[in-house]
Design an enzyme around this catalytic site. Sequence first.
Site, mmCIF file in Angstrom:
data_model
loop_
_atom_site.group_PDB
_atom_site.id
_atom_site.type_symbol
_atom_site.label_atom_id
_atom_site.label_comp_id
_atom_site.label_asym_id
_atom_site.label_seq_id
_atom_site.Cartn_x
_atom_site.Cartn_y
_atom_site.Cartn_z
ATOM 1 N N GLY A 54 0.765 -1.087 -0.092
ATOM 2 C CA GLY A 54 0.041 0.082 0.100
ATOM 3 C C GLY A 54 0.830 1.172 -0.034
ATOM 4 O O GLY A 54 0.420 2.443 -0.581
ATOM 5 N N ASP A 110 0.231 3.320 3.910
ATOM 6 C CA ASP A 110 -0.863 4.128 3.076
ATOM 7 C C ASP A 110 -1.825 4.858 4.075
ATOM 8 O O ASP A 110 -2.190 6.060 3.952
ATOM 9 C CB ASP A 110 -1.414 3.330 2.050
ATOM 10 C CG ASP A 110 -1.944 2.038 2.589
ATOM 11 O OD1 ASP A 110 -1.970 1.815 3.694
ATOM 12 O OD2 ASP A 110 -2.386 1.246 1.778
ATOM 13 N N ASP A 113 -6.249 3.080 9.665
ATOM 14 C CA ASP A 113 -7.677 2.747 9.867
ATOM 15 C C ASP A 113 -8.189 2.206 11.249
ATOM 16 O O ASP A 113 -8.164 3.226 12.192
ATOM 17 C CB ASP A 113 -8.145 1.623 8.692
ATOM 18 C CG ASP A 113 -9.462 1.223 8.683
ATOM 19 O OD1 ASP A 113 -10.163 2.078 9.298
ATOM 20 O OD2 ASP A 113 -10.092 0.415 8.063
ATOM 21 N N LYS A 141 -8.257 7.693 8.528
ATOM 22 C CA LYS A 141 -9.635 7.300 8.367
ATOM 23 C C LYS A 141 -10.302 7.989 9.542
ATOM 24 O O LYS A 141 -10.025 7.742 10.723
ATOM 25 C CB LYS A 141 -9.964 6.001 8.064
ATOM 26 C CG LYS A 141 -11.300 5.989 7.191
ATOM 27 C CD LYS A 141 -11.579 4.412 6.884
ATOM 28 C CE LYS A 141 -11.093 4.006 5.559
ATOM 29 N NZ LYS A 141 -11.640 2.898 4.784
ATOM 30 N N PHE A 163 -14.523 3.760 1.750
ATOM 31 C CA PHE A 163 -13.351 2.884 1.289
ATOM 32 C C PHE A 163 -12.628 3.567 -0.086
ATOM 33 O O PHE A 163 -13.252 3.855 -0.974
ATOM 34 C CB PHE A 163 -13.806 1.421 0.702
ATOM 35 C CG PHE A 163 -12.609 0.271 0.931
ATOM 36 C CD1 PHE A 163 -12.133 -0.154 2.076
ATOM 37 C CD2 PHE A 163 -11.967 -0.008 -0.317
ATOM 38 C CE1 PHE A 163 -11.316 -0.846 1.804
ATOM 39 C CE2 PHE A 163 -10.870 -0.642 -0.206
ATOM 40 C CZ PHE A 163 -10.413 -1.257 0.871
ATOM 41 N N VAL A 164 -11.216 3.922 -0.010
ATOM 42 C CA VAL A 164 -10.734 4.618 -0.842
ATOM 43 C C VAL A 164 -9.643 3.871 -1.580
ATOM 44 O O VAL A 164 -9.059 3.042 -0.941
ATOM 45 C CB VAL A 164 -10.229 6.154 -0.474
ATOM 46 C CG1 VAL A 164 -11.298 6.891 -0.085
ATOM 47 C CG2 VAL A 164 -9.122 5.771 0.492
ATOM 48 N N ASP A 170 -5.540 -0.269 -2.515
ATOM 49 C CA ASP A 170 -6.234 -1.217 -3.394
ATOM 50 C C ASP A 170 -7.572 -1.587 -2.963
ATOM 51 O O ASP A 170 -7.926 -1.473 -1.582
ATOM 52 C CB ASP A 170 -5.216 -2.382 -3.443
ATOM 53 C CG ASP A 170 -5.253 -3.320 -2.420
ATOM 54 O OD1 ASP A 170 -4.974 -2.618 -1.046
ATOM 55 O OD2 ASP A 170 -5.761 -4.567 -2.349
ATOM 56 N N ARG A 176 -4.344 0.364 -7.301
ATOM 57 C CA ARG A 176 -3.211 0.875 -7.062
ATOM 58 C C ARG A 176 -2.452 1.902 -7.854
ATOM 59 O O ARG A 176 -1.654 2.592 -7.301
ATOM 60 C CB ARG A 176 -1.808 0.084 -6.678
ATOM 61 C CG ARG A 176 -2.316 -0.983 -5.419
ATOM 62 C CD ARG A 176 -1.488 -2.021 -5.003
ATOM 63 N NE ARG A 176 -1.756 -3.181 -4.310
ATOM 64 C CZ ARG A 176 -1.956 -3.131 -2.944
ATOM 65 N NH1 ARG A 176 -1.730 -2.078 -2.198
ATOM 66 N NH2 ARG A 176 -2.121 -4.221 -2.435
HETATM 67 P P1 IMP Z 1 -5.441 -1.023 9.987
HETATM 68 O O1 IMP Z 1 -4.593 -2.176 10.453
HETATM 69 O O2 IMP Z 1 -6.901 -1.208 10.133
HETATM 70 O O3 IMP Z 1 -5.081 0.375 10.322
HETATM 71 O O4 IMP Z 1 -5.525 -1.078 8.239
HETATM 72 C C1 IMP Z 1 -4.588 -0.571 7.638
HETATM 73 C C2 IMP Z 1 -4.531 -1.342 6.300
HETATM 74 O O5 IMP Z 1 -5.929 -1.702 5.986
HETATM 75 C C3 IMP Z 1 -3.921 -0.353 5.432
HETATM 76 O O6 IMP Z 1 -2.518 -0.278 5.398
HETATM 77 C C4 IMP Z 1 -4.524 -0.698 4.139
HETATM 78 O O7 IMP Z 1 -3.852 -1.704 3.394
HETATM 79 C C5 IMP Z 1 -6.069 -1.069 4.574
HETATM 80 N N1 IMP Z 1 -7.113 -0.222 4.423
HETATM 81 C C6 IMP Z 1 -7.680 0.543 5.312
HETATM 82 N N2 IMP Z 1 -8.806 1.095 5.037
HETATM 83 C C7 IMP Z 1 -8.547 1.261 3.423
HETATM 84 C C8 IMP Z 1 -9.279 1.771 2.320
HETATM 85 O O8 IMP Z 1 -9.980 2.781 2.455
HETATM 86 N N3 IMP Z 1 -8.921 1.704 1.068
HETATM 87 C C9 IMP Z 1 -7.779 0.625 0.908
HETATM 88 N N4 IMP Z 1 -7.100 -0.046 1.897
HETATM 89 C C10 IMP Z 1 -7.592 0.212 3.304
HETATM 90 MG MG MG Z 2 -1.436 -1.939 3.640
#
Ligand code: IMP
Ligand code: MG
Length: 192
Positions: A54, A110, A113, A141, A163-164, A170, A176
Amino acid sequence: MTVSARNSSGHIGHKVGRVVVPRDRIADRVAELGRQITADYLGRDMTILAVMNGAAVFLADLIRRLSLPMKLETTTARSYRGRSLTPGGLTVADLQPEAFAARHVLVVDDILDTGQTLRAMVDQLAGFAPASTAVCVLLRKHRPALHRPVEAQYVGFDVAEEFVVGYGLDYDDLHRNLPDLCVLDVGAEGRP
Ligand code: IMP
Ligand code: MG
């Protein structure tokens, strides 16, 4: 040759909706982040740890905006599985301790979340005695109902809870290569 219809973001063949952040705004913000990070890390032994795939596009632009010597390490993390839009099981590749000991480590990803991915990275790094650890993400986010287990010190943009894709992000490993950040086009049945 079949020509696909352009969607609302103007990107042929990608199932995406409106542009959330256009490429020129991304470039301006990445340049600003580069100046800020350069000022903060100048004179320090810096290592960037990029979370692939990402971070790939953001990373390539960001490091060319850093006016200082730095080392680069990459690792992989997967938290979204295939066509799921919600976080699944997390897999993080093992890191090599020698690359981080006594160095100022900036983890680049990237999007922040739930924070589970970056928490796992920061926890692994803590065992390698880095001089410092900080986090830089292109996107954060908006998650009002969530208490994140990790925060980012450098954030490109705050985005809504949708979701972006594009600029490295991706859905099911697609999109990507879009130069702009766009919302995913979720169809009537909730599937893109
Ligand atoms: P986290 O562990 O929940 O913070 O998720 C982080 C990972 O989830 C990021 O590095 C992304 O790969 C993926 N992710 C979270 N939200 C999105 C989104 O809106 N679009 C694409 N990938 C996302
Ligand atoms: Mg990622």
